[in-house]
Design an enzyme around this catalytic site. Structure first.
Site, PDB file in Angstrom:
ATOM      1  N   GLU A   1      -2.895   7.713  -3.893  1.00 56.31           N
ATOM      2  CA  GLU A   1      -3.704   6.983  -4.447  1.00 56.31           C
ATOM      3  C   GLU A   1      -5.100   7.431  -3.604  1.00 56.31           C
ATOM      4  O   GLU A   1      -5.233   7.651  -2.451  1.00 56.31           O
ATOM      5  CB  GLU A   1      -3.571   5.376  -4.563  1.00 56.31           C
ATOM      6  CG  GLU A   1      -2.686   4.914  -5.426  1.00 56.31           C
ATOM      7  CD  GLU A   1      -2.613   3.520  -5.352  1.00 56.31           C
ATOM      8  OE1 GLU A   1      -3.339   2.872  -4.956  1.00 56.31           O
ATOM      9  OE2 GLU A   1      -1.499   3.015  -5.428  1.00 56.31           O
TER      10      GLU A   1
ATOM     11  N   HIS B   1      -1.011   0.159  -9.756  1.00 55.86           N
ATOM     12  CA  HIS B   1      -1.470  -0.641  -8.794  1.00 55.86           C
ATOM     13  C   HIS B   1      -2.021  -1.776  -9.569  1.00 55.86           C
ATOM     14  O   HIS B   1      -3.327  -2.073  -9.181  1.00 55.86           O
ATOM     15  CB  HIS B   1      -2.467   0.143  -8.041  1.00 55.86           C
ATOM     16  CG  HIS B   1      -3.117  -0.628  -6.796  1.00 55.86           C
ATOM     17  ND1 HIS B   1      -3.088   0.298  -5.468  1.00 55.86           N
ATOM     18  CD2 HIS B   1      -3.171  -1.957  -6.268  1.00 55.86           C
ATOM     19  CE1 HIS B   1      -3.430  -0.747  -4.393  1.00 55.86           C
ATOM     20  NE2 HIS B   1      -3.294  -1.909  -4.935  1.00 55.86           N
TER      21      HIS B   1
ATOM     22  N   ARG C   1       0.804  -1.102  -0.121  1.00 58.07           N
ATOM     23  CA  ARG C   1      -0.013  -0.006  -0.095  1.00 58.07           C
ATOM     24  C   ARG C   1       0.909   1.247  -0.063  1.00 58.07           C
ATOM     25  O   ARG C   1       1.923   1.115   0.455  1.00 58.07           O
ATOM     26  CB  ARG C   1      -0.880  -0.131   1.384  1.00 58.07           C
ATOM     27  CG  ARG C   1      -2.125  -1.026   1.187  1.00 58.07           C
ATOM     28  CD  ARG C   1      -3.194  -0.718   0.089  1.00 58.07           C
ATOM     29  NE  ARG C   1      -4.123  -1.495   0.013  1.00 58.07           N
ATOM     30  CZ  ARG C   1      -4.276  -2.663  -1.026  1.00 58.07           C
ATOM     31  NH1 ARG C   1      -3.211  -2.767  -1.600  1.00 58.07           N
ATOM     32  NH2 ARG C   1      -5.428  -3.144  -0.968  1.00 58.07           N
TER      33      ARG C   1
END
Length: 312
Positions: A256, A286, A227
């Protein structure tokens, strides 16, 4: 049970649930406001990352028994609220672990061998062999932070190379083997490559910062397919500029949004612009766990977990 599909997933999940006697409703093109108006009728929700499943939304889900998330991370869901309401949570890290592992290895090899810059230069008529001289993975010490589904899958891919694999996992013990050395966090300082395979939570947010980088014994490479907010981008850039970080493979970024497709909606962050300009950084949007095969496997894993919970 009535199950609301808020995001598009592979049809094998819906087909399987219908076969089990459940009623599935497609809300993938329905506004959040319209969903809220009727969500109290549903016992199940299937999501990816369309919008946060937060307390405000969940208060409307008065009949909810489960949430199935097509993916690994659960930071988009209010886990504490669900636990207090006895709402079962299902995710599917088993479904995309191989995809993540292959993507991580591909990014690392591409960065080591400068494949992206070499390809771009040849297409422009530039034949620079010395400038595109690569380095080999063999002989390197690779440190894995997290040894769950994704970390262990990446370790398996690395076994084809003559590397030393050091793995640290705060919540998992006894996983060491002849091929993987189970180590403490401090031992990671001696690694040539650090690869992140952990969820985003209060403990892991900004784990890779200036302090972490400074403590490394020698310059290293960073891989992040977990992440974005686990890595503080500004500190990473400082490390790249100082030479303490030799290069980075980033499939995820701190900028993001909850919905990945809105990444550039509000303009580009200056630090992101610097990342884009750096030939020491390899970026992807991603998609590390988002292959054609994992798309199917993610739904299949969720189907099996729902079966086990409600039909065993």
């Amino acid at each position: 049970m009535k199950v609301a599909f808020l995001d598009t997933v592979h049809a094998v999940l819906e087909e399987g649930l219908i076969e089990l006697g459940h009623h599935c409703v497609d809300f993938t093109r329905t506004s959040k406001e319209e969903i809220i108006a009727t969500i109290n009728e549903f016992e199940g929700i299937v999501v990816r990352s369309r919008f946060p499943i937060d307390q405000d939304f969940l208060t409307h889900c008065t009949s909810l028994k489960f949430i199935a998330r097509s993916g690994a991370g659960m930071e988009n869901i209010d886990i504490d609220f669900c636990e207090n309401r006895n709402i079962q949570l299902f995710n599917a890290p088993e479904g995309n672990r191989n995809a993540v592992a292959e993507h991580a290895l591909g990014m690392l090899l591409s960065l080591f061998n400068k494949l992206n810059t070499a390809d771009a230069e040849v297409r422009l008529g530039k034949w620079d062999r010395e400038g595109n001289r690569g380095i080999e993975l063999d002989g390197k010490k690779v440190g894995l932070i997290g040894f769950g589904n994704n970390g262990s899958a990446f370790a398996k891919k690395l076994l084809g190379f003559e590397v030393e694999i050091n793995a640290y996992d705060k919540y998992k013990k006894g996983f060491g083997s002849d091929q993987v050395d189970e180590v403490g966090f401090e031992s990671l300082k001696a690694c040539d490559v650090i690869s992140l395979h952990i969820p985003q939570n209060d403990e892991t947010k900004w784990m890779i910062d200036a302090e972490f980088i400074a403590q490394m014994e020698h310059p290293f490479y960073l891989i992040n397919l977990s992440r974005g907010k686990i890595v503080k981008t500004k500190d990473l850039l400082d490390g790249l500029n100082s030479g303490k970080v030799l290069g980075a493979c980033l499939d995820v970024l701190e900028y993001e949004k909850a919905s990945f497709e809105d990444m550039f909606k509000d303009g580009v962050n200056p630090d992101f612009k610097e990342l884009i300009a750096s030939n020491k950084v390899l970026l992807s949007p991603h998609v590390g766990g988002w292959t054609h095969e994992s798309y199917y496997k993610l739904s299949l894993v969720l189907l099996e977990k729902i079966k086990e919970a409600f039909h065993s």
